[in-house]
Motif scaffolding. Structure first.
Motif, PDB file in Angstrom:
ATOM      1  N   ALA A  49       0.833  -1.210   0.000  1.00  0.00           N
ATOM      2  CA  ALA A  49       0.000   0.000   0.000  1.00  0.00           C
ATOM      3  C   ALA A  49       0.866   1.259   0.000  1.00  0.00           C
ATOM      4  CB  ALA A  49      -0.915  -0.001   1.219  1.00  0.00           C
ATOM      5  N   THR A  50       2.188   1.092  -0.071  1.00  0.00           N
ATOM      6  CA  THR A  50       3.105   2.233   0.041  1.00  0.00           C
ATOM      7  C   THR A  50       3.468   2.813  -1.323  1.00  0.00           C
ATOM      8  OG1 THR A  50       4.109   1.151   1.972  1.00  0.00           O
ATOM      9  CG2 THR A  50       5.317   2.999   1.021  1.00  0.00           C
ATOM     10  N   GLY A  51       3.486   4.137  -1.384  1.00  0.00           N
ATOM     11  CA  GLY A  51       4.071   4.822  -2.537  1.00  0.00           C
ATOM     12  C   GLY A  51       5.474   5.238  -2.127  1.00  0.00           C
ATOM     13  N   LYS A 117      -2.287   9.357  -6.169  1.00  0.00           N
ATOM     14  CA  LYS A 117      -3.668   9.769  -5.847  1.00  0.00           C
ATOM     15  C   LYS A 117      -4.317   8.897  -4.785  1.00  0.00           C
ATOM     16  CE  LYS A 117      -5.480  12.056  -9.985  1.00  0.00           C
ATOM     17  NZ  LYS A 117      -4.324  11.864 -10.897  1.00  0.00           N
ATOM     18  N   ASP A 118      -4.216   7.587  -4.978  1.00  0.00           N
ATOM     19  CA  ASP A 118      -4.964   6.660  -4.116  1.00  0.00           C
ATOM     20  C   ASP A 118      -4.067   6.073  -3.021  1.00  0.00           C
ATOM     21  OD1 ASP A 118      -3.354   5.525  -6.003  1.00  0.00           O
ATOM     22  OD2 ASP A 118      -4.649   3.776  -6.386  1.00  0.00           O
ATOM     23  N   ILE A 119      -2.936   6.724  -2.747  1.00  0.00           N
ATOM     24  CA  ILE A 119      -1.970   6.144  -1.797  1.00  0.00           C
ATOM     25  C   ILE A 119      -1.858   7.027  -0.562  1.00  0.00           C
ATOM     26  CG2 ILE A 119       0.468   5.539  -1.459  1.00  0.00           C
ATOM     27  CD1 ILE A 119       0.551   4.662  -4.381  1.00  0.00           C
ATOM     28  N   GLU A 120      -2.049   6.418   0.605  1.00  0.00           N
ATOM     29  CA  GLU A 120      -1.988   7.159   1.877  1.00  0.00           C
ATOM     30  C   GLU A 120      -0.577   7.128   2.459  1.00  0.00           C
ATOM     31  OE1 GLU A 120      -4.929   8.381   3.874  1.00  0.00           O
ATOM     32  OE2 GLU A 120      -5.602   8.436   1.787  1.00  0.00           O
ATOM     33  N   ASP A 121       0.079   5.981   2.310  1.00  0.00           N
ATOM     34  CA  ASP A 121       1.369   5.762   2.973  1.00  0.00           C
ATOM     35  C   ASP A 121       2.499   6.092   1.997  1.00  0.00           C
ATOM     36  OD1 ASP A 121       3.097   4.814   5.076  1.00  0.00           O
ATOM     37  OD2 ASP A 121       3.453   3.028   3.854  1.00  0.00           O
ATOM     38  N   ILE A 122       3.247   7.176   2.283  1.00  0.00           N
ATOM     39  CA  ILE A 122       4.307   7.588   1.348  1.00  0.00           C
ATOM     40  C   ILE A 122       5.650   7.660   2.078  1.00  0.00           C
ATOM     41  CG2 ILE A 122       5.083   9.402  -0.234  1.00  0.00           C
ATOM     42  CD1 ILE A 122       2.128  10.152  -0.625  1.00  0.00           C
ATOM     43  N   MET A 123       6.643   7.021   1.491  1.00  0.00           N
ATOM     44  CA  MET A 123       7.992   6.986   2.068  1.00  0.00           C
ATOM     45  C   MET A 123       8.998   7.465   1.030  1.00  0.00           C
ATOM     46  SD  MET A 123       8.410   5.927   5.209  1.00  0.00           S
ATOM     47  CE  MET A 123      10.124   5.398   5.306  1.00  0.00           C
ATOM     48  N   VAL A 124      10.086   8.061   1.507  1.00  0.00           N
ATOM     49  CA  VAL A 124      11.238   8.302   0.629  1.00  0.00           C
ATOM     50  C   VAL A 124      12.289   7.272   1.025  1.00  0.00           C
ATOM     51  CG1 VAL A 124      13.129   9.881   0.063  1.00  0.00           C
ATOM     52  CG2 VAL A 124      10.815  10.774   0.406  1.00  0.00           C
ATOM     53  N   PRO A 146       3.494  14.950   2.239  1.00  0.00           N
ATOM     54  CA  PRO A 146       2.740  14.039   3.113  1.00  0.00           C
ATOM     55  C   PRO A 146       3.482  12.715   3.335  1.00  0.00           C
ATOM     56  CG  PRO A 146       1.825  14.002   0.903  1.00  0.00           C
ATOM     57  CD  PRO A 146       2.938  15.012   0.878  1.00  0.00           C
ATOM     58  N   LEU A 147       4.649  12.785   3.962  1.00  0.00           N
ATOM     59  CA  LEU A 147       5.482  11.588   4.111  1.00  0.00           C
ATOM     60  C   LEU A 147       5.300  10.954   5.488  1.00  0.00           C
ATOM     61  CD1 LEU A 147       8.872  13.123   2.857  1.00  0.00           C
ATOM     62  CD2 LEU A 147       7.233  11.812   1.496  1.00  0.00           C
TER      63      LEU A 147
END
Length: 294
Positions: A49-51, A117-124, A146-147
């Motif tokens: 579920a991660t971007g 768009k449809d991703i809540e969980d964002i990591m670098v 929004p990380l």
């Protein structure tokens, strides 16, 4: 399962196939140890579920691990010569998008809104080009993306500065900026032998977990960072001397700065490196009212 890119043999094959030569100016050092890449990926806590945002994918060594663990990967690559290589090495993965832009100039927020768009969980998660590590991290944090967090490999000495505590020689305005936005930890030290070509320094992987809100309340963020930078401008100077010489109108405001320090019980002869982030916050808040009402 595809053969990992990050082995010495496979890396050499790819570079020869595409006639690629390293550019020193872009700080290109490619990882040739799949275990380290697996560890970095794990520290990101990625799920389907991660971007994931990657910066400087190189020939795709880390990218493929991120692609296997994430829903979607956005990889920013500045070197045009790597685009055809990435197209080739990442062809097995349909969830990677390579963006040919300099991350420092890119409108990352816009791109993230569009692509995730449809991703809540964002990591670098990235092995950062060493010559621009700090500006990249600061950009990611100050743009309020929004990380959930950032896991990056960088020079060990920069990692030491990021996690430094007051009173140490590594502690500085970078330590404070990072601490303001995140909880920082060094999770791994990486020897220079696992890179091609070998860099001159050891590396470390840091994990930054973003605070829901900054850990201190400041009236004006920009001014807060201005005060912290000013306080470290010349490390041997006292906090009073640094603030007087570095802040706008500082020389004219010397008495007010001195009074403010005394009111806050901050000895004006202390050096910047002895102040905690809480002390810097109350100092910048007090000075803000004085300096801006002029």
């Amino acid at each position: 399962m595809h053969k990992d890119i990050a082995t010495p043999v496979r890396t050499k094959e790819i570079l020869q196939k595409h006639g690629f030569s390293f550019k020193k100016s872009l700080g290109q050092n490619f990882l040739i140890d799949p275990n380290i890449l697996r560890n970095i990926t794990e520290y990101g806590g990625l799920t389907k579920a991660t971007g994931t945002i990657e910066i400087g994918p190189g020939i795709g060594a880390l990218t493929e691990h991120l692609a296997r663990s994430s829903k979607k990967v956005l990889a920013f690559e500045i070197d045009q010569r790597l685009l055809p290589i990435l197209e080739d090495t990442l062809s097995p993965y349909d969830n990677v998008k390579v963006i040919h832009q300099d991350i420092l100039k890119a409108d990352v927020r816009d791109i993230v809104e569009e692509e995730f768009k449809d991703i809540e969980d964002i990591m670098v998660v990235a092995n950062l080009p060493y010559y621009v590590t700090t500006p990249i991290i600061i950009k990611l944090l100050t743009e309020r993306l929004p990380l959930r967090g950032i896991v990056v490999m960088l020079q060990k000495e920069v990692a030491d500065r990021i996690g430094a505590k007051p009173g140490t020689k590594e502690y500085g305005s970078l330590s404070i900026a990072i601490q303001y936005y995140t909880k920082a930890e060094t999770v791994m030290v990486v020897p220079k032998t696992v890179f091609m070509p070998q860099p001159n320094v050891d590396s470390a992987v840091i994990r930054l977990t973003l605070h829901k809100k900054p850990i201190v309340e400041v009236k004006d963020e920009e001014f807060f960072f201005q005060v912290t930078r000013a306080s470290f401008a010349q490390r041997r100077k006292t906090i009073l001397n640094n603030l007087t010489s570095q802040l706008p109108n500082g020389k004219a405001m010397k008495e007010e700065i001195l009074t403010t320090l005394e009111q806050l019980n901050i000895d004006p002869t202390r050096r910047g490196e002895t102040l905690s982030i809480e002390e810097f916050a109350s100092l910048s808040n007090a000075l803000y009212s004085i300096i801006t009402k002029e």
